[in-house]
Design an enzyme around this catalytic site. Structure first.
Site, PDB file in Angstrom:
ATOM      1  N   HIS A   1      -1.462 -39.464   8.068  1.00 24.79           N
ATOM      2  CA  HIS A   1      -0.380 -40.165   7.377  1.00 24.79           C
ATOM      3  C   HIS A   1       0.281 -41.082   8.408  1.00 24.79           C
ATOM      4  O   HIS A   1       0.263 -40.803   9.609  1.00 24.79           O
ATOM      5  CB  HIS A   1       0.699 -39.200   6.872  1.00 24.79           C
ATOM      6  CG  HIS A   1       0.229 -38.184   5.890  1.00 24.79           C
ATOM      7  ND1 HIS A   1      -0.412 -37.029   6.273  1.00 24.79           N
ATOM      8  CD2 HIS A   1       0.354 -38.125   4.538  1.00 24.79           C
ATOM      9  CE1 HIS A   1      -0.685 -36.299   5.201  1.00 24.79           C
ATOM     10  NE2 HIS A   1      -0.228 -36.934   4.127  1.00 24.79           N
TER      11      HIS A   1
ATOM     12  N   ASP B   1       2.619 -39.326  10.671  1.00 20.97           N
ATOM     13  CA  ASP B   1       2.019 -38.386  11.622  1.00 20.97           C
ATOM     14  C   ASP B   1       1.861 -39.013  12.992  1.00 20.97           C
ATOM     15  O   ASP B   1       2.093 -38.369  14.015  1.00 20.97           O
ATOM     16  CB  ASP B   1       0.616 -37.944  11.163  1.00 20.97           C
ATOM     17  CG  ASP B   1       0.609 -37.223   9.843  1.00 20.97           C
ATOM     18  OD1 ASP B   1       1.607 -36.550   9.545  1.00 20.97           O
ATOM     19  OD2 ASP B   1      -0.395 -37.326   9.126  1.00 20.97           O
TER      20      ASP B   1
ATOM     21  N   GLU C   1      -5.550 -38.012  -4.776  1.00 19.74           N
ATOM     22  CA  GLU C   1      -5.713 -36.578  -4.559  1.00 19.74           C
ATOM     23  C   GLU C   1      -4.950 -35.799  -5.626  1.00 19.74           C
ATOM     24  O   GLU C   1      -3.715 -35.772  -5.610  1.00 19.74           O
ATOM     25  CB  GLU C   1      -5.204 -36.205  -3.168  1.00 19.74           C
ATOM     26  CG  GLU C   1      -5.349 -34.743  -2.831  1.00 19.74           C
ATOM     27  CD  GLU C   1      -4.955 -34.459  -1.382  1.00 19.74           C
ATOM     28  OE1 GLU C   1      -4.327 -33.412  -1.166  1.00 19.74           O
ATOM     29  OE2 GLU C   1      -5.276 -35.275  -0.501  1.00 19.74           O
TER      30      GLU C   1
ATOM     31  N   GLU D   1      -9.091 -31.415  -3.449  1.00 23.45           N
ATOM     32  CA  GLU D   1      -8.731 -30.359  -2.513  1.00 23.45           C
ATOM     33  C   GLU D   1      -8.942 -28.996  -3.172  1.00 23.45           C
ATOM     34  O   GLU D   1      -8.514 -28.770  -4.301  1.00 23.45           O
ATOM     35  CB  GLU D   1      -7.275 -30.483  -2.068  1.00 23.45           C
ATOM     36  CG  GLU D   1      -6.870 -29.354  -1.124  1.00 23.45           C
ATOM     37  CD  GLU D   1      -5.432 -29.444  -0.651  1.00 23.45           C
ATOM     38  OE1 GLU D   1      -4.767 -28.381  -0.623  1.00 23.45           O
ATOM     39  OE2 GLU D   1      -4.975 -30.547  -0.325  1.00 23.45           O
TER      40      GLU D   1
ATOM     41  N   HIS E   1      -5.656 -27.187  -4.167  1.00 20.71           N
ATOM     42  CA  HIS E   1      -4.998 -27.813  -5.314  1.00 20.71           C
ATOM     43  C   HIS E   1      -5.708 -27.441  -6.609  1.00 20.71           C
ATOM     44  O   HIS E   1      -5.064 -27.241  -7.648  1.00 20.71           O
ATOM     45  CB  HIS E   1      -4.966 -29.329  -5.148  1.00 20.71           C
ATOM     46  CG  HIS E   1      -4.042 -29.789  -4.073  1.00 20.71           C
ATOM     47  ND1 HIS E   1      -3.968 -31.103  -3.664  1.00 20.71           N
ATOM     48  CD2 HIS E   1      -3.159 -29.117  -3.302  1.00 20.71           C
ATOM     49  CE1 HIS E   1      -3.062 -31.216  -2.688  1.00 20.71           C
ATOM     50  NE2 HIS E   1      -2.562 -30.019  -2.461  1.00 20.71           N
TER      51      HIS E   1
ATOM     52  N   ASP F   1     -10.990 -32.432   0.435  1.00 23.27           N
ATOM     53  CA  ASP F   1     -10.133 -31.711   1.373  1.00 23.27           C
ATOM     54  C   ASP F   1     -10.676 -30.296   1.511  1.00 23.27           C
ATOM     55  O   ASP F   1     -10.655 -29.518   0.544  1.00 23.27           O
ATOM     56  CB  ASP F   1      -8.683 -31.667   0.872  1.00 23.27           C
ATOM     57  CG  ASP F   1      -7.877 -32.872   1.325  1.00 23.27           C
ATOM     58  OD1 ASP F   1      -8.488 -33.837   1.810  1.00 23.27           O
ATOM     59  OD2 ASP F   1      -6.648 -32.844   1.187  1.00 23.27           O
TER      60      ASP F   1
ATOM     61  N   ASP G   1       0.595 -23.643  -1.952  1.00 25.15           N
ATOM     62  CA  ASP G   1      -0.458 -24.338  -1.217  1.00 25.15           C
ATOM     63  C   ASP G   1      -0.520 -23.805   0.216  1.00 25.15           C
ATOM     64  O   ASP G   1       0.174 -24.298   1.095  1.00 25.15           O
ATOM     65  CB  ASP G   1      -0.111 -25.834  -1.228  1.00 25.15           C
ATOM     66  CG  ASP G   1      -1.312 -26.712  -0.973  1.00 25.15           C
ATOM     67  OD1 ASP G   1      -2.409 -26.177  -0.778  1.00 25.15           O
ATOM     68  OD2 ASP G   1      -1.142 -27.941  -0.980  1.00 25.15           O
TER      69      ASP G   1
ATOM     70  N   ASP H   1      -3.144 -23.779   2.290  1.00 22.24           N
ATOM     71  CA  ASP H   1      -3.956 -24.640   3.165  1.00 22.24           C
ATOM     72  C   ASP H   1      -4.648 -23.852   4.271  1.00 22.24           C
ATOM     73  O   ASP H   1      -4.547 -24.185   5.457  1.00 22.24           O
ATOM     74  CB  ASP H   1      -3.083 -25.735   3.794  1.00 22.24           C
ATOM     75  CG  ASP H   1      -2.715 -26.820   2.805  1.00 22.24           C
ATOM     76  OD1 ASP H   1      -3.435 -26.988   1.818  1.00 22.24           O
ATOM     77  OD2 ASP H   1      -1.698 -27.497   3.027  1.00 22.24           O
TER      78      ASP H   1
ATOM     79  N   ASP I   1      -7.914 -30.290   5.641  1.00 21.42           N
ATOM     80  CA  ASP I   1      -6.496 -30.214   5.298  1.00 21.42           C
ATOM     81  C   ASP I   1      -6.118 -28.732   5.355  1.00 21.42           C
ATOM     82  O   ASP I   1      -5.740 -28.113   4.357  1.00 21.42           O
ATOM     83  CB  ASP I   1      -6.271 -30.799   3.911  1.00 21.42           C
ATOM     84  CG  ASP I   1      -4.799 -30.917   3.564  1.00 21.42           C
ATOM     85  OD1 ASP I   1      -3.961 -30.704   4.460  1.00 21.42           O
ATOM     86  OD2 ASP I   1      -4.484 -31.202   2.396  1.00 21.42           O
TER      87      ASP I   1
END
Length: 439
Positions: free
Chosen positions: A101, A104, A232, A268, A271, A296, A307, A309, A339
């Site tokens: 991003h 980031d 996404e 993802e 998700h 992802d 989430d 991850d 991710d």
């Protein structure tokens, strides 16, 4: 190669007999699977936000992560240090790509002008580092959800000033992605949704979302960015209801607004499960609609409703994911972006490597099992035979559009007996087990 991660050597393939936790058991980049190098099938990417930004904090406690750059207090010097960390990490773990991003890679300033200046400085550094590395940018995206200005969303905000700010932010991030040779650009994973319909003009918000995405298409043409646009799907978090809820919802939205020629989906795993689907389900929906663009690579915890991850370790999920990818002929500009974040209790820098090693191995094992699944063909043959009634007779007439309700009623009245056959789910699951265990 710098030495940010001291004591960690380049991760090597040692085979499934190895007991070295910092060695690959199944991921052998040059191994040919289904006629293509494993690295080219999987196109792994390191996620800048989880790997270099995440601190391990949660709603009940501050971050626990210990990182080599913790002694750097100046925000821009810290951003520069993470650039070097990113390339060293990707090179050591053998990931050919990274993703980020905009927020980031560089800290936000007091004004948009200052923020963009900071971005330019860091992008100059990334660009220079890319010249001495084989690591490339899989995709860039925009963090249009973290700052308080996005409390009500970005392109779907009721405040036109927020819409304009998000547009300016995306414009800059697209320029950066284009400059760095990014192969895709991703939307959103943010706050495009609502908490209650009592204060929401849903039609205007959806229309504005579409307008925003159309503007991105127009600007990409203007600057010559030919990368793939991706959306996404995300069912919930942070808003109660997201407009990009799942693959089917996003595809319907894109087709409604005529955006489907320009956008594909970045699916993802976590998700999909939050939307009460399996990972394979959303991949299948995207694939059969010709809209699976990238993935992802993570997983959620079925016990927890958010989430999480986590790094992927579920061989059933990765096998069935790779089955979908192989069935569509493989990813093109897309890849498998981790991710994924290490758990809060896994706070040492070495844990970042352990997480990526197991994730890469798990997808490599899944790839090999999926290739056997397709080569052997037993499951595909079973499915084909299960629907064989549509290859001749009344079934073929249905498929060819030669009959309507009157003709079908006549057929049903004359058909004395309907005979169904077993779906054999347990048998097929046993066959799937054999592919995973034998690969």
């Amino acid at each position: 190669m710098a030495d940010v991660f001291k004591g960690i050597e380049k991760i090597k393939f040692e085979g499934k007999g190895s007991d070295n936790p910092l060695a690959f058991k199944y991921y052998n980049a040059d191994e040919l699977v289904a006629g293509k190098r494993m690295e080219d099938h999987l196109r792994f990417a390191v996620a800048y936000w989880h790997t270099f930004q995440a601190r391990g904090n949660d709603p009940f406690g501050v971050g626990t992560a210990i990182r080599p750059w913790d002694n750097i207090s100046d925000q821009m010097e810290l951003a520069k240090a993470k650039v070097e960390a990113n390339f060293e990490f990707c090179e050591k773990v053998g990931a050919p790509f990274f993703c980020f991003h905009d927020r980031d890679i560089a800290p936000e300033g007091d004004t948009l002008k200052e923020t963009n200046k900071r971005l330019d400085e860091i992008v100059n550094l990334i660009e220079q580092r890319m010249k001495s590395s084989t690591v490339k940018l899989l995709w860039g995206t925009t963090n249009a959800f973290g700052h308080p200005r996005f409390v009500h969303g970005a392109s779907t905000s009721p405040n036109a000033d927020v819409f304009a700010f998000a547009a300016a932010q995306v414009k800059k991030a697209m320029e950066i992605t284009h400059r760095l040779g990014g192969e895709n650009y991703v939307f959103w994973g943010g706050r495009e949704g609502y908490e209650t319909l009592l204060n929401t003009n849903m039609k205007l918000e959806l229309d504005n979302f579409a307008r925003f995405l159309s503007m991105a298409v127009d600007y990409a043409k203007e600057i010559g960015f030919k990368g793939q646009f991706l959306i996404e799907p995300k069912p919930k978090e942070p808003t109660k209801h997201q407009y990009d809820f799942d693959a089917a919802t996003v595809i319907g939205f894109l087709k409604t607004y005529g955006l489907d020629p320009y956008y594909k989906l970045n699916i993802e795993a976590n998700h999909a499960t939050l939307a009460a689907h399996t990972f394979q389900h959303d991949l299948r929906v995207a694939r059969i609609n010709g809209m699976l663009g990238s993935i992802d690579a993570n997983q959620g915890d079925p016990i927890l409703g958010w989430d999480t991850d986590q790094f992927p370790t579920n061989l059933y999920d990765t096998t069935l994911a790779m089955y979908e990818v192989l069935k569509m002929g493989g990813l093109t500009t897309g890849g498998f972006n981790f991710d994924s974040k290490v758990r809060r209790g896994s706070f040492e820098a070495a844990d970042l490597f352990y997480g990526h090693v197991v994730g890469m191995d798990t997808f490599a094992k899944g790839l090999k099992a999926a290739a056997k699944m397709i080569e052997d063909g037993r499951i595909d043959k079973f499915v084909e035979e299960r629907y064989s009634s549509y290859n001749s007779g009344i079934g073929k007439d249905i498929v060819d559009g030669k009959v309507g309700l009157k003709e079908l009623e006549k057929y049903a009245l004359e058909n004395s007996e309907i005979v169904n056959t077993s779906g054999r789910q347990e048998m097929l699951e046993n066959i799937l087990n054999s592919y995973i265990l034998e690969s």
